[in-house]
Design a protein around this motif. Sequence first.
Motif, short mmCIF file in Angstrom:
data_model
loop_
_atom_site.label_atom_id
_atom_site.label_comp_id
_atom_site.label_asym_id
_atom_site.label_seq_id
_atom_site.Cartn_x
_atom_site.Cartn_y
_atom_site.Cartn_z
N SER A 84 81.85 47.72 47.00
CA SER A 84 81.94 47.70 45.54
C SER A 84 80.86 46.83 44.91
O SER A 84 80.56 46.98 43.73
CB SER A 84 83.33 47.23 45.09
OG SER A 84 83.50 45.84 45.36
N ARG A 140 78.94 57.24 47.31
CA ARG A 140 79.25 56.56 46.05
C ARG A 140 80.76 56.57 45.88
O ARG A 140 81.47 57.37 46.51
CB ARG A 140 78.57 57.25 44.87
CG ARG A 140 79.11 58.64 44.59
CD ARG A 140 78.47 59.26 43.36
NE ARG A 140 78.97 60.61 43.21
CZ ARG A 140 78.23 61.63 42.84
NH1 ARG A 140 76.96 61.46 42.55
NH2 ARG A 140 78.77 62.82 42.73
N HIS A 143 85.19 57.31 41.74
CA HIS A 143 85.52 57.04 40.34
C HIS A 143 85.27 55.56 40.08
O HIS A 143 85.42 54.73 40.98
CB HIS A 143 86.99 57.39 40.09
CG HIS A 143 87.37 57.46 38.66
ND1 HIS A 143 87.66 56.34 37.93
CD2 HIS A 143 87.52 58.52 37.82
CE1 HIS A 143 87.98 56.70 36.70
NE2 HIS A 143 87.90 58.01 36.60
N ASP A 144 84.91 55.23 38.85
CA ASP A 144 84.68 53.82 38.49
C ASP A 144 85.91 52.96 38.75
O ASP A 144 85.79 51.80 39.15
CB ASP A 144 84.26 53.69 37.03
CG ASP A 144 82.88 54.22 36.76
OD1 ASP A 144 82.10 54.41 37.72
OD2 ASP A 144 82.56 54.46 35.57
N ARG A 145 87.09 53.52 38.51
CA ARG A 145 88.32 52.75 38.72
C ARG A 145 88.52 52.41 40.20
O ARG A 145 89.09 51.37 40.54
CB ARG A 145 89.55 53.51 38.20
CG ARG A 145 89.60 53.68 36.69
CD ARG A 145 89.70 52.35 35.94
NE ARG A 145 90.83 51.54 36.33
CZ ARG A 145 91.99 51.48 35.70
NH1 ARG A 145 92.18 52.19 34.61
NH2 ARG A 145 92.95 50.71 36.14
N GLU A 148 86.28 49.43 40.74
CA GLU A 148 86.88 48.25 40.10
C GLU A 148 88.03 47.69 40.92
O GLU A 148 88.15 46.48 41.10
CB GLU A 148 87.38 48.60 38.70
CG GLU A 148 86.30 48.86 37.69
CD GLU A 148 86.85 49.43 36.38
OE1 GLU A 148 88.07 49.34 36.15
OE2 GLU A 148 86.05 49.98 35.62
#
Length: 195
Positions: A84, A140, A143-145, A148
Amino acid sequence: GRGIELSDAAAEFHRRTGGNPLQIRQLLYQAHQQGALIPAGNGRWGWDLRVLSSIAVSATAAEFLRRHFERLRPLHREVLCSLSCIGGEFDLDDATAAAALPPDVVAQALWECLELRLLDAVDSAGRRITNAISRDAKYRFSHDRVAETARDGLTGAVERTVHLRMARRLVAQGDGRLFEAARHIGVSDTTSTDD
């Protein structure tokens, strides 16, 4: 019962996820893994609503992801948390540097994360490809979540250490990645000291 129509399955997905794309994707994965998607003959598929409705869905995306993360082996969860810090796309060598573990351990963690749809494998144009572990593939977060939630699993000290490891690796690669290295150095200097 068995063999419900697609519109009924779509309504069940929406009811269970509130239309959140990340939760839909993860529920679809779980539905496939648990047998809710069934062959209906002639190359068609149907849904077993009994199985679909038995799959536990969390109230929030964050809770949903935390539960999904718990399915990872602890060492693989640590690898994912380290990833991350990378930001954007990364390759196996970047992942190995971030995790500071042997390449085979990192490859196993990447594979588990790909299988759980926490990470995506992508081609040079950034398009999702079939899951693969290779020196040519890039990865990658799905998802951004997801990124996070993985980052939330790091203490400030560990996050600083990962950023510094990445900065050293990128500086050693030369001019082509110096801006990325500078970002990692900057982030490592501003990362909270609260652990």
